[in-house]
Write an enzyme that holds these catalytic residues in place. Structure first.
Site, PDB file in Angstrom:
ATOM      1  N   GLN A  81      36.159  27.476  26.852  1.00 51.57           N
ATOM      2  CA  GLN A  81      36.679  28.855  27.331  1.00 51.57           C
ATOM      3  C   GLN A  81      37.861  28.837  28.088  1.00 51.57           C
ATOM      4  O   GLN A  81      38.574  30.006  28.250  1.00 51.57           O
ATOM      5  CB  GLN A  81      35.573  29.424  28.473  1.00 51.57           C
ATOM      6  CG  GLN A  81      34.030  29.678  27.819  1.00 51.57           C
ATOM      7  CD  GLN A  81      33.042  29.757  28.971  1.00 51.57           C
ATOM      8  OE1 GLN A  81      33.584  30.052  29.946  1.00 51.57           O
ATOM      9  NE2 GLN A  81      31.993  30.088  28.781  1.00 51.57           N
ATOM     10  N   HIS A 143      33.720  28.792  32.583  1.00 53.88           N
ATOM     11  CA  HIS A 143      34.002  29.904  33.848  1.00 53.88           C
ATOM     12  C   HIS A 143      35.236  29.637  34.669  1.00 53.88           C
ATOM     13  O   HIS A 143      35.229  29.266  35.682  1.00 53.88           O
ATOM     14  CB  HIS A 143      32.568  29.471  34.793  1.00 53.88           C
ATOM     15  CG  HIS A 143      31.415  30.021  34.077  1.00 53.88           C
ATOM     16  ND1 HIS A 143      30.176  30.198  34.607  1.00 53.88           N
ATOM     17  CD2 HIS A 143      31.112  30.271  32.776  1.00 53.88           C
ATOM     18  CE1 HIS A 143      29.218  30.486  33.797  1.00 53.88           C
ATOM     19  NE2 HIS A 143      29.717  30.551  32.622  1.00 53.88           N
ATOM     20  N   GLU A 237      26.818  41.851  36.225  1.00 53.11           N
ATOM     21  CA  GLU A 237      26.943  42.887  37.353  1.00 53.11           C
ATOM     22  C   GLU A 237      28.184  43.471  37.250  1.00 53.11           C
ATOM     23  O   GLU A 237      29.282  42.938  36.741  1.00 53.11           O
ATOM     24  CB  GLU A 237      26.877  42.279  38.551  1.00 53.11           C
ATOM     25  CG  GLU A 237      25.362  41.400  38.952  1.00 53.11           C
ATOM     26  CD  GLU A 237      25.645  40.735  40.100  1.00 53.11           C
ATOM     27  OE1 GLU A 237      24.375  40.114  40.304  1.00 53.11           O
ATOM     28  OE2 GLU A 237      26.754  40.749  40.839  1.00 53.11           O
ATOM     29  N   TYR A 247      28.920  38.307  47.237  1.00 51.43           N
ATOM     30  CA  TYR A 247      28.104  38.914  46.288  1.00 51.43           C
ATOM     31  C   TYR A 247      26.877  38.058  45.681  1.00 51.43           C
ATOM     32  O   TYR A 247      26.308  38.651  44.786  1.00 51.43           O
ATOM     33  CB  TYR A 247      28.939  39.461  45.243  1.00 51.43           C
ATOM     34  CG  TYR A 247      29.993  40.424  45.794  1.00 51.43           C
ATOM     35  CD1 TYR A 247      29.542  41.698  45.408  1.00 51.43           C
ATOM     36  CD2 TYR A 247      31.061  40.068  46.687  1.00 51.43           C
ATOM     37  CE1 TYR A 247      30.365  42.734  46.066  1.00 51.43           C
ATOM     38  CE2 TYR A 247      31.784  41.226  47.108  1.00 51.43           C
ATOM     39  CZ  TYR A 247      31.426  42.410  46.945  1.00 51.43           C
ATOM     40  OH  TYR A 247      32.205  43.263  47.419  1.00 51.43           O
ATOM     41  N   TYR A 258      19.653  29.729  31.048  1.00 51.53           N
ATOM     42  CA  TYR A 258      19.423  29.981  29.571  1.00 51.53           C
ATOM     43  C   TYR A 258      18.255  29.416  29.053  1.00 51.53           C
ATOM     44  O   TYR A 258      17.676  29.629  28.128  1.00 51.53           O
ATOM     45  CB  TYR A 258      20.756  29.256  29.070  1.00 51.53           C
ATOM     46  CG  TYR A 258      22.201  30.111  29.267  1.00 51.53           C
ATOM     47  CD1 TYR A 258      22.211  31.412  28.885  1.00 51.53           C
ATOM     48  CD2 TYR A 258      22.959  29.635  30.285  1.00 51.53           C
ATOM     49  CE1 TYR A 258      23.570  31.943  29.046  1.00 51.53           C
ATOM     50  CE2 TYR A 258      24.157  30.440  30.689  1.00 51.53           C
ATOM     51  CZ  TYR A 258      24.042  31.564  30.364  1.00 51.53           C
ATOM     52  OH  TYR A 258      25.442  32.350  30.455  1.00 51.53           O
TER      53      TYR A 258
END
Length: 364
Positions: A81, A143, A237, A247, A258
């Site tokens: 990523q 991430h 979210e 949060y 997963y």
């Protein structure tokens, strides 16, 4: 230039989806881009597009993709990523030609999200400076967050991720994992950040307890900062971001791992913020824009959320902090959509997440 006429396609996912008849035209402005990630409109016309592979590309005012990428992009770690992510123009770009780039930096064994500033001069990046590097340096390629938004007080926020393998660190303010940071545009720390001066807390932190924030924007009309983040399996979210808030990830979540394993038995806990909206099953939100244009007046004031797994743009209409309606747009494209932007003329631009990615323009 390829074009097709399409009718709005509504998918029955999530809360109260409603349909509005809307005809639109889809044009391919550029193709053959390797996982395009972010788009920024230039005031003189044209746009900049990042490719995750580490290239910054120019589409000129006539809509032509220039064959050669721009010179001067910092060294980027391209791993899963990770790669070159956001390109964002300084609010005073027309005068100072400054832009910001977020990207994965370091090595596979020790990397994180970096932020650089540069000036775009004669098609080349100059005065390139790394102004922030998230700590700690982690292994792997997952991430990173990487989205940028500018606040009206001349500061910026940069979204980050929890590195996937370090989710518990999103509750540890001694590092930057799983947070949103707020910086001055030279990379220094604003003196009114919520935890400035506290021992064992990173002064750049603005909010914590996030998983992987990949959409953020300043809603000037309502004077608020909104962000969305990926959940695990379920529990994506949309949040109202306020200074100093936690949060909740991974103490609370609406998703499961997963594998199906429980991450937390709690979706609520005192002192931890609730999302304005959560999506289960996951749509994998990737980018976000606020529609303020005349071309599609029925969407005025709506959030447009690009999605990867969902393969659509989710339109979210808020009444204050309450979700009034949602609809799924552009599903017929059958594409993972990495970013969504609204041009000055009210047209909507999409980036498709593919090794042969495209820039699409939606208009009437």
């Amino acid at each position: 230039m390829k074009a097709l006429q399409s009718a709005l396609l509504i998918a029955g996912l999530g809360l109260g989806l409603t349909a509005h008849a809307a005809d639109y035209r889809v044009e391919t402005l550029a193709e053959g881009l390797e996982f395009p990630w972010s788009l920024a409109f230039l005031p003189e016309g044209g746009m900049l597009v990042t490719e995750r592979a580490g290239r910054l590309r120019l589409i000129d005012a006539e809509g032509r993709l220039q064959a050669e990428p721009l010179n001067g992009v910092p060294s980027v770690l391209v791993e899963r990523q990770g790669g070159l992510m956001e390109v964002a123009l300084d609010p005073e770009f027309a005068e100072n030609r400054r832009l910001f780039l977020s990207y994965a930096c370091g090595t596979v064994e020790a990397n994180n999200t970096c932020l650089a500033s540069a000036r775009l001069v004669d098609g080349t990046l100059q005065d390139v400076q790394e102004i922030f590097r998230a700590e700690f340096a982690k292994r792997g390629g997952a991430h990173y967050g990487g989205r940028i938004a500018f606040l009206p007080d001349q500061t910026l926020v940069l979204t980050l991720g929890d590195a996937f393998i370090h989710r518990e660190e999103a509750q540890n303010p001694a590092n930057h994992l799983g947070s949103i940071v707020r910086l001055n545009r030279d990379g220094s720390v604003p003196g009114d950040n919520p935890w400035v001066g506290q021992a064992d807390v990173r002064p750049e932190l603005y909010s914590i307890g996030h998983r992987n924030v990949q959409g953020v924007l300043w809603d000037a009309a309502n004077h608020r900062l909104l962000a969305h983040e990926h959940g695990p399996r379920g529990g994506d979210e949309l949040n109202l971001i306020e200074s100093g808030n936690n949060y909740g990830w991974p103490k609370i979540t609406y998703g499961v791992d997963y594998s199906g394993a429980v991450i937390s038995p709690y979706s609520e806990m005192e002192g931890l913020q609730q999302p304005l909206l959560q999506w289960t099953p996951s749509i994998a939100p990737s980018g976000m824009a606020l529609y303020q244009g005349e071309m599609f007046p029925e969407w005025q004031g709506s959030l447009l959320v690009s999605t990867l797994a969902g393969q659509h743009v989710r339109r979210v209409s808020l009444d204050g902090l309450q979700v009034r309606e949602q609809e799924s747009l552009f599903s017929e494209l059958g594409e993972r959509i990495r970013d969504v932007r609204v041009a000055a003329d009210g047209s909507i631009h999409l980036l498709t997440d593919s090794p042969q990615g495209r820039v699409l323009r939606i208009s009437r």
